[in-house]
Design an enzyme around this catalytic site. Structure first.
Site, PDB file in Angstrom:
ATOM      1  N   PRO A 131       0.900  -1.169   0.153  1.00 35.04           N
ATOM      2  CA  PRO A 131      -0.013   0.307   0.119  1.00 35.04           C
ATOM      3  C   PRO A 131       0.871   1.385  -0.027  1.00 35.04           C
ATOM      4  CG  PRO A 131       0.283  -0.812   2.122  1.00 35.04           C
ATOM      5  CD  PRO A 131       0.571  -1.886   1.411  1.00 35.04           C
ATOM      6  N   MET A 132       0.485   2.222  -1.058  1.00 32.35           N
ATOM      7  CA  MET A 132       1.372   3.525  -1.031  1.00 32.35           C
ATOM      8  C   MET A 132       0.348   4.577  -1.246  1.00 32.35           C
ATOM      9  SD  MET A 132       5.014   2.377  -3.010  1.00 32.35           S
ATOM     10  CE  MET A 132       4.053   1.242  -4.125  1.00 32.35           C
ATOM     11  N   THR A 133       0.302   5.359  -0.256  1.00 30.88           N
ATOM     12  CA  THR A 133      -0.369   6.811  -0.520  1.00 30.88           C
ATOM     13  C   THR A 133       0.253   7.570  -1.773  1.00 30.88           C
ATOM     14  OG1 THR A 133      -1.041   6.739   1.950  1.00 30.88           O
ATOM     15  CG2 THR A 133      -0.889   9.051   0.711  1.00 30.88           C
TER      16      THR A 133
ATOM     17  N   GLN B 113      -6.798  -0.922   1.509  1.00 32.91           N
ATOM     18  CA  GLN B 113      -6.325  -0.576   2.724  1.00 32.91           C
ATOM     19  C   GLN B 113      -7.225   0.262   3.709  1.00 32.91           C
ATOM     20  OE1 GLN B 113      -2.780   1.330   4.027  1.00 32.91           O
ATOM     21  NE2 GLN B 113      -2.030  -0.490   5.013  1.00 32.91           N
TER      22      GLN B 113
ATOM     23  N   HIS C  72      -5.254  -1.173   8.230  1.00 31.51           N
ATOM     24  CA  HIS C  72      -3.998  -0.643   8.298  1.00 31.51           C
ATOM     25  C   HIS C  72      -3.781  -0.474  10.097  1.00 31.51           C
ATOM     26  CE1 HIS C  72      -0.515   1.636   8.143  1.00 31.51           C
ATOM     27  NE2 HIS C  72      -0.992   2.598   7.196  1.00 31.51           N
ATOM     28  N   GLY C  73      -3.084  -1.476  10.505  1.00 32.01           N
ATOM     29  CA  GLY C  73      -2.812  -1.499  11.998  1.00 32.01           C
ATOM     30  C   GLY C  73      -1.472  -1.245  12.214  1.00 32.01           C
ATOM     31  N   ALA C  74      -0.744  -0.438  11.442  1.00 29.98           N
ATOM     32  CA  ALA C  74       0.839  -0.160  11.447  1.00 29.98           C
ATOM     33  C   ALA C  74       1.218   0.950  11.616  1.00 29.98           C
ATOM     34  CB  ALA C  74       1.433  -0.903  10.188  1.00 29.98           C
ATOM     35  N   HIS C  75       2.402   1.423  11.671  1.00 28.24           N
ATOM     36  CA  HIS C  75       3.235   2.742  11.311  1.00 28.24           C
ATOM     37  C   HIS C  75       2.915   3.978  12.584  1.00 28.24           C
ATOM     38  CE1 HIS C  75       3.784   0.854   7.060  1.00 28.24           C
ATOM     39  NE2 HIS C  75       4.448   0.188   7.828  1.00 28.24           N
TER      40      HIS C  75
ATOM     41  N   TYR D 121      -0.270   4.770  13.261  1.00 24.74           N
ATOM     42  CA  TYR D 121      -1.831   5.422  12.881  1.00 24.74           C
ATOM     43  C   TYR D 121      -2.752   4.761  14.180  1.00 24.74           C
ATOM     44  CZ  TYR D 121       0.303   7.182   8.861  1.00 24.74           C
ATOM     45  OH  TYR D 121       1.233   7.988   8.200  1.00 24.74           O
TER      46      TYR D 121
HETATM   47  C1  LIG Z   1       5.169   6.808  -1.015  1.00 25.69           C
HETATM   48  C2  LIG Z   1       5.040   5.789  -0.041  1.00 25.69           C
HETATM   49  C3  LIG Z   1       3.553   5.852   0.739  1.00 25.69           C
HETATM   50  C4  LIG Z   1       3.286   4.842   1.471  1.00 25.69           C
HETATM   51  N1  LIG Z   1       1.879   4.917   1.996  1.00 25.69           N
HETATM   52  C5  LIG Z   1       1.659   3.580   2.729  1.00 25.69           C
HETATM   53  C6  LIG Z   1       0.190   3.576   3.118  1.00 25.69           C
HETATM   54  O1  LIG Z   1      -0.900   4.100   2.736  1.00 25.69           O
HETATM   55  N2  LIG Z   1      -0.095   2.346   4.236  1.00 25.69           N
HETATM   56  C7  LIG Z   1       0.897   1.399   4.325  1.00 25.69           C
HETATM   57  O2  LIG Z   1       0.578   0.803   5.180  1.00 25.69           O
HETATM   58  N3  LIG Z   1       2.207   1.879   4.279  1.00 25.69           N
HETATM   59  C8  LIG Z   1       2.703   2.751   3.251  1.00 25.69           C
HETATM   60  N4  LIG Z   1       3.835   3.014   2.747  1.00 25.69           N
HETATM   61  C9  LIG Z   1       4.968   1.875   3.271  1.00 25.69           C
HETATM   62  C10 LIG Z   1       5.117   0.737   2.309  1.00 25.69           C
HETATM   63  O3  LIG Z   1       3.679   0.165   2.126  1.00 25.69           O
HETATM   64  C11 LIG Z   1       6.198  -0.096   2.326  1.00 25.69           C
HETATM   65  O4  LIG Z   1       5.703  -0.970   3.603  1.00 25.69           O
HETATM   66  C12 LIG Z   1       7.399   0.513   2.333  1.00 25.69           C
HETATM   67  O5  LIG Z   1       7.406   1.570   1.373  1.00 25.69           O
HETATM   68  C13 LIG Z   1       8.580  -0.425   2.309  1.00 25.69           C
HETATM   69  O6  LIG Z   1       8.460  -1.230   1.343  1.00 25.69           O
HETATM   70  P1  LIG Z   1       9.784  -0.785   0.013  1.00 25.69           P
HETATM   71  O7  LIG Z   1      11.048  -0.956   0.633  1.00 25.69           O
HETATM   72  O8  LIG Z   1       9.451  -2.151  -0.780  1.00 25.69           O
HETATM   73  O9  LIG Z   1       9.324   0.607  -0.531  1.00 25.69           O
HETATM   74  C14 LIG Z   1       4.348   3.997   1.887  1.00 25.69           C
HETATM   75  C15 LIG Z   1       5.611   3.864   1.232  1.00 25.69           C
HETATM   76  C16 LIG Z   1       5.768   4.785   0.411  1.00 25.69           C
HETATM   77  C17 LIG Z   1       7.025   4.903  -0.308  1.00 25.69           C
END
Ligand SMILES: Cc1cc2nc3c(=O)[nH]c(=O)nc-3n(C[C@H](O)[C@H](O)[C@H](O)COP(=O)(O)O)c2cc1C
Length: 375
Positions: free
Chosen positions: A34-36, A111, A179-182, A184
Site C-alpha cells: 500500500p502506498m499513499t 487498505q 491498516h494497523g501499522a506505522h 496510525y
Molecule cells: C510513497 C509511499 C507511501 C506509502 N503509503 C503507505 C500507506 O498508505 N499504507 C501503508 O501501510 N504503508 C505505506 N507505505 C509503506 C509501504 O507500504 C512499504 O511498507 C514501504 O515502502 C517499504 O517497502 P519498500 O521498501 O518495498 O518500499 C508507503 C511507502 C511509500 C514509499
C-alpha cells in the site's frame, strides 16, 4: 517446499505459486504494498489511479493492496487528495479500480485507514474534526490538539471500518486490509507509548489489542465468512523508527493471538528491511515469527529489490537495485508466504514481469522523482 527450477527460473518457480487466503486464491506471491499517492482529488480515485493499479496487475502483481483509504469517520484523515472508502462517487471510482485490476488478471484489497492522533490541521471535509486516539497523545509523546476517544468514538470508528469492509465486498473487491501499522490509529492502541488508557482498552498487550480485535470481529460479521481480512502491523512508527510493540516472541504472541481469534485470515508484517532478524537467537524476520506464532499466511515487506530503506525515500533519496536471493531462500524455507513490494513497483510497473521473467538486468533503481507521477 522443494523447488525444482528446470526451465523456469528459481524466482519464477517460487513466486508463481498460487496462494489461498480464506476464500480467495491469489494467482502468485507478489503483492503491491500500500502506498499513499495523493492523486484522488475529492477523495475520488479516477481513471489515472485505475490504470496505475491495472498496469501493475497486468505485469504480474498477484495481489494489489491499495494505498491507505480513509474510512467514513470525521477524524479518519486529513488530506482531500487521499482516496476515501465511503461516499457514492468515491465508491463508484473504487468499483472501477477493482474491475480494471480483475480484467488485468490480478486481485485487489483496499487498505482501510484511520490516522488517529497523526492528524494535524485537516483539509475539507476533515477540517474541523478533532484528532482522536487512545489517550489524546501523539506518537512523539506530545498532547497536541486531539482528545482521548470516548465509548461512542470507539463505537463510531468500529462501525466505520465495518461499513467500509461491507462496501468493499459489495463493490467487487477480493478482501480488505486493516491498516494497523506505522503509528496510525490502530497501532496507537497497540503501542504502550500512545495508549495510556486505564479502561479495558489499555494496560497489558492483550488489553491494548482489544480495540483492533473488536474491529476485526465486527468487520468479520459484516462480510461473508470466506471474505479475506488481512491485518497489517509493524513494530516501527512513522514518527518513531525504533519503537517496538513487542520485545520478545511471547509479547508478540499476546498481541497476535486475539487478532487471530477475532478472524484475521492473513498478516502483513511491515518492516523496513526484510532480511533483519526480529528477535535474538533466530534469523526469522517479523513475518516469519508471525507465521510461526499464528499459523496464518503472512506477507513480508521492506526494501525488496532495493538497497536503502524507504524512510529516506520520503526525503527525496533514491535507492540502488539489490538482488532477491535472500528473499527466495527464505520463501523456499516457508518462512513466510508472500512478498509485498513498495518503491520498486512504484518506480517500475513492469517489476513483477521482470522478476518472473528472470530479467533482473533490466531492474531500475528507485528515484524519488517517481512520487510525482502515477506512471
Ligand atoms: C510513497 C509511499 C507511501 C506509502 N503509503 C503507505 C500507506 O498508505 N499504507 C501503508 O501501510 N504503508 C505505506 N507505505 C509503506 C509501504 O507500504 C512499504 O511498507 C514501504 O515502502 C517499504 O517497502 P519498500 O521498501 O518495498 O518500499 C508507503 C511507502 C511509500 C514509499
Amino acid at each position: 517446499m522443494t523447488v525444482t527450477a528446470s526451465s523456469t527460473s528459481r524466482a519464477a518457480a517460487i513466486l508463481s505459486r498460487p496462494l489461498a487466503i480464506n476464500g480467495l486464491t491469489v494467482p502468485n506471491r507478489i503483492v503491491m504494498a500500500p502506498m499513499t499517492r495523493l492523486f484522488s482529488p475529492g477523495g475520488v480515485p479516477g481513471e489515472d489511479v485505475r490504470s496505475y493499479y491495472a498496469r501493475r496487475a497486468a505485469a504480474g502483481v498477484g495481489l494489489v493492496v491499495t494505498e491507505g483509504t480513509y474510512v467514513g469517520h470525521e477524524s479518519a484523515g486529513q488530506s482531500n487528495r487521499v482516496p476515501r472508502f465511503h461516499g457514492e462517487e468515491q465508491l463508484a471510482g473504487w468499483a472501477q479500480v477493482a474491475e480494471a485490476v480483475h480484467a488485468a488478471g490480478g486481485t485487489i484489497v483496499p487498505q482501510l485507514w484511520h490516522i488517529g492522533m497523526v492528524r494535524k490541521q485537516g483539509e475539507p471535509p476533515y477540517a474541523d474534526a478533532p484528532a482522536v486516539g487512545p489517550s489524546g497523545i501523539r506518537v512523539d509523546g506530545t498532547e497536541g490538539t486531539g482528545r482521548a476517544m470516548t465509548r461512542s468514538d470507539l463505537d463510531d470508528v468500529i462501525g466505520a471500518f465495518a461499513e467500509a469492509a461491507a462496501a468493499a465486498e459489495r463493490i467487487g473487491f477480493d478482501g480488505i486490509e486493516l491498516h494497523g501499522a506505522h503509528g496510525y490509529l490502530l497501532d496507537q492502541f497497540l503501542w504502550a507509548g500512545t495508549n495510556r488508557r486505564t479502561d479495558a482498552y489499555g494496560g497489558d498487550p492483550v488489553a491494548r489489542t482489544k480495540f483492533a480485535a473488536e474491529i476485526v470481529a465486527t468487520v468479520r460479521e459484516s462480510v461473508s465468512p470466506d471474505f479475506p481480512v488481512i491485518f497489517r502491523y509493524s513494530q516501527w512508527k512513522q514518527e518513531a523508527y525504533d519503537a517496538r510493540l513487542a520485545e520478545s516472541p511471547q509479547e508478540l504472541e499476546a498481541i497476535l493471538a486475539p487478532l487471530t481469534a477475532a478472524g484475521v485470515d492473513a498478516f502483513h508484517a511491515s518492516t523496513r528491511r526484510y532480511w533483519l532478524p526480529e528477535f535474538e537467537d533466530s534469523d526469522l524476520n517479523l513475518a516469519g515469527w508471525t507465521r510461526k506464532l499464528t499459523d496464518r499466511p503472512t506477507i513480508t515487506v521492506g526494501s525488496v529489490g532495493l538497497d536503502g530503506d524507504f524512510i529516506r525515500g520520503f526525503s527525496g533519496e533514491g535507492a540502488p537495485v539489490r538482488g532477491i536471493d535472500n528473499l527466495l531462500d527464505r520463501m523456499e524455507r516457508d518462512e513466510f508466504d508472500m512478498v509485498a513490494v513498495g518503491r520498486a513497483l512504484l518506480q517500475d510497473p513492469q517489476w513483477a514481469a521482470k522478476v518472473l521473467g528472470d530479467r533482473f538486468e533490466e531492474m531500475k533503481p528507485y528515484d524519488a522523482a517517481a512520487l510525482k507521477t502515477l506512471s
